[in-house]
Scaffold this motif. Structure first.
Motif, PDB file in Angstrom:
ATOM      1  N   ASP A  48       0.729  -1.428   0.095  1.00 57.88           N
ATOM      2  CA  ASP A  48       0.126   0.119  -0.172  1.00 57.88           C
ATOM      3  C   ASP A  48       1.086   1.210  -0.050  1.00 57.88           C
ATOM      4  OD1 ASP A  48      -2.245  -1.555  -0.045  1.00 57.88           O
ATOM      5  OD2 ASP A  48      -2.715  -1.133   1.978  1.00 57.88           O
ATOM      6  N   VAL A  84      -1.626   1.175 -11.724  1.00 52.18           N
ATOM      7  CA  VAL A  84      -2.355  -0.183 -11.193  1.00 52.18           C
ATOM      8  C   VAL A  84      -3.745  -0.511 -11.892  1.00 52.18           C
ATOM      9  CG1 VAL A  84      -3.392  -1.057  -9.237  1.00 52.18           C
ATOM     10  CG2 VAL A  84      -1.207   0.392  -8.819  1.00 52.18           C
ATOM     11  N   SER A  85      -3.652  -1.413 -12.158  1.00 54.57           N
ATOM     12  CA  SER A  85      -5.053  -1.911 -12.727  1.00 54.57           C
ATOM     13  C   SER A  85      -5.935  -3.203 -11.858  1.00 54.57           C
ATOM     14  CB  SER A  85      -4.957  -2.523 -14.171  1.00 54.57           C
ATOM     15  OG  SER A  85      -5.993  -2.857 -14.710  1.00 54.57           O
ATOM     16  N   SER A  86      -6.848  -3.516 -12.098  1.00 54.83           N
ATOM     17  CA  SER A  86      -7.509  -4.578 -11.660  1.00 54.83           C
ATOM     18  C   SER A  86      -7.663  -5.585 -12.525  1.00 54.83           C
ATOM     19  CB  SER A  86      -9.081  -4.101 -11.341  1.00 54.83           C
ATOM     20  OG  SER A  86      -9.617  -5.334 -10.501  1.00 54.83           O
ATOM     21  N   ARG A 142       1.902   1.744  -3.675  1.00 56.41           N
ATOM     22  CA  ARG A 142       1.019   1.869  -4.833  1.00 56.41           C
ATOM     23  C   ARG A 142       0.737   2.954  -5.819  1.00 56.41           C
ATOM     24  NH1 ARG A 142      -4.529  -1.491  -4.687  1.00 56.41           N
ATOM     25  NH2 ARG A 142      -3.438  -2.664  -2.977  1.00 56.41           N
ATOM     26  N   GLU A 194      -9.929 -11.714  -8.307  1.00 56.51           N
ATOM     27  CA  GLU A 194      -9.657 -10.103  -8.975  1.00 56.51           C
ATOM     28  C   GLU A 194      -8.544  -9.462  -7.938  1.00 56.51           C
ATOM     29  OE1 GLU A 194     -12.367  -6.238 -10.380  1.00 56.51           O
ATOM     30  OE2 GLU A 194     -13.242  -7.919  -9.196  1.00 56.51           O
ATOM     31  N   GLN A 195      -7.552  -8.974  -8.508  1.00 56.99           N
ATOM     32  CA  GLN A 195      -6.712  -8.371  -7.712  1.00 56.99           C
ATOM     33  C   GLN A 195      -5.985  -7.148  -8.091  1.00 56.99           C
ATOM     34  OE1 GLN A 195      -4.419 -12.688  -7.450  1.00 56.99           O
ATOM     35  NE2 GLN A 195      -3.834 -11.662  -5.530  1.00 56.99           N
ATOM     36  N   ALA A 196      -5.385  -6.491  -7.429  1.00 55.96           N
ATOM     37  CA  ALA A 196      -4.793  -5.213  -8.022  1.00 55.96           C
ATOM     38  C   ALA A 196      -3.554  -5.574  -8.370  1.00 55.96           C
ATOM     39  CB  ALA A 196      -4.548  -4.056  -6.817  1.00 55.96           C
TER      40      ALA A 196
END
Length: 471
Positions: free
Chosen positions: A213, A221-223, A216, A242-244
């Motif tokens: 964090d 950053v995408s999902s 970040r 689903e992750q960052a």
């Protein structure tokens, strides 16, 4: 006006009143959703011309995209580079949309229809870091069309994942010639050629955890829906979580009229590894490296990389992170244009100021375009060609350059430097392939299998089927 040297006969001019300009032809750093089409020969050092081409492509491809399917692959001219949203290249066709098990005809360009490696609950309008077979998203490319190389494990103990996408010109070439069918692909005797303007992207992503964090906001950053083999094995059905994910590496390959052997550009995040020469240092920003602990031993032994992920070598739930270093410094001229772009209004202060061009490579003898012409790539030779630490991690010294590698494994075979096409293509079976496509795998129970079909022997799906049916 302040001048930064680029080498003999070339300089970068930074004007305090009129922005940036570069001496010479088409070497002006600027922010635009429109990239430069080509690079002509010229006088002086070629690096400013080709490196500016690379940066302009990087910006245009990472411009926020129009998100409706009718405008797939187009920039949103009403947005700025700093605005949020999917980028242009992220709306290109993914390799799994075009090369599905059984050589299923892909959907048209303006469509997200088709199977997804994560199953029917995930549409192709969502970023998917998974593959129908071979764990292709886990492994780096090898100097072979019959195998993959090694995975890269970040300091947060996650596997780096890889994604390949291509624009409409490249898709149309494949689609119109039916090259998604193995038996219809070009050969050295009957070579194929992609359309001018074809673009191929390979991206490297680092999965973010709660511990990330603090860094970040330094990354794009995408999902993404990320294939989770451990959860899959436990659940008995394919699980994608689903992750960052943070963009850490970015290859761009563009075929142009003047450079039919393509122009090759490679970018990566400045926090990946410690600097070799004059590159930025994450330590100065008081943030950790993604792929190096910052503590001795700080040298990666290229002779002992982790084995390729496969059905015989499954991903570990708690893998050891790699200690990656950059073996060769980035060209001073290339670093100069990096710094010029970082200072541009619209990039300065955004995440894009944390990405640097590692190198550009291009053909110097483009004619004739043929399987026997390498294009005479430049730069080349030990010490002059660089590696992306996220994609050629274990092959940084005495390596073949991008063009030399792709010539050896694909162009000589008539595939116009595009390697993944031969890896992913399959031949259509006589029967349905639904039962072996990822969306249909719902159980590890193999006692009631349907009769064997031709696809069962296809190596492109065998790895995933074997993995999914292990006891």
């Amino acid at each position: 006006m302040r001048w930064i040297g680029f080498g003999v006969g070339t300089a970068l001019a930074i004007s305090l009143t009129s922005g940036l300009c570069l001496a010479g032809e088409d070497v002006d750093p600027r922010i635009s959703p429109i990239r430069i089409d080509d690079v002509a020969d010229g006088s002086g050092s070629p690096f400013p011309r080709f490196d500016n081409f690379s940066w302009r492509a990087f910006i245009a491809l990472n411009w926020p995209a129009l998100t409706d399917v009718i405008h797939r692959g187009e920039p949103d001219a009403n947005k700025t580079l700093a605005d949020p949203g999917p980028r242009v290249w992220e709306t290109f066709k993914a390799r799994y949309e075009v090369f599905a098990p059984g050589a299923v005809k892909p959907a048209e360009w303006k469509s997200f229809d088709g199977g997804n490696p994560c199953g029917g609950s995930v549409g192709n309008d969502k970023k998917t870091l998974s593959a129908f077979s071979h764990f292709a998203d886990f492994n780096q490319a090898a100097l072979s069309l019959s195998s993959f190389a090694n995975p890269l494990i970040a300091q947060n103990k996650t596997y780096t994942r890889y994604e390949v996408r291509f624009n409409r010109e490249e898709f149309d070439t494949i689609f119109q010639n039916e090259w998604y069918v193995k038996g219809k692909q070009p050969t050295s005797a009957a070579p194929g050629s992609f359309k001018d303007g074809s673009i191929e992207i390979k991206a490297a992503w680092r999965i973010l955890t709660a511990a990330d964090d603090v860094v970040r906001d330094r990354f794009y950053v995408s999902s993404a829906f990320v294939f989770d083999p451990e959860a899959t094995a436990k659940a008995g059905s394919v699980i994608c979580k689903e992750q960052a994910v943070a963009l850490v590496g970015f290859h761009i390959v563009i075929k142009t009229k003047l450079r039919p052997q393509w122009i090759w550009s490679s970018f990566e995040h400045v926090d990946n590894v410690p600097p070799h020469d004059a590159e930025p240092d994450a330590a100065n920003a008081r943030v950790p490296y993604s792929y190096n602990s910052g503590k001795p031993p700080s040298d990666l032994d290229p002779a002992t990389p982790p084995d390729a992920i496969s059905s015989d070598n499954l991903p570990l739930p708690d893998p050891n992170p790699m200690q990656v270093v950059r073996k060769q410094g980035i060209q001073p001229e290339t670093m100069a244009i990096n710094r010029a772009y970082w200072e541009l209004p619209g990039i300065k202060g955004t995440v894009w100021a944390n990405y640097m061009l590692v190198m550009t490579q291009w053909p110097t003898m483009p004619n004739p375009e043929s399987p026997t012409n390498t294009g005479m790539p430049f730069p080349t030779g030990v010490g002059s060609t660089l590696a992306n630490t996220t994609m050629e991690t274990y092959n940084q010294r005495n390596r073949r350059s991008c063009m030399e590698c792709h010539n050896a494994i694909s162009n000589v075979r008539g595939l116009d430097f595009v390697a993944f096409m031969a890896l992913d293509a399959s031949d259509p079976p006589q029967q349905t392939v639904a039962r072996v496509a990822v969306p249909a795998i719902t159980t590890l129970d193999t006692t009631n299998r349907v009769p064997k079909t031709a696809l069962d022997d296809d190596p492109m799906v065998r790895a995933l089927i074997d993995f999914m049916t292990q006891k």
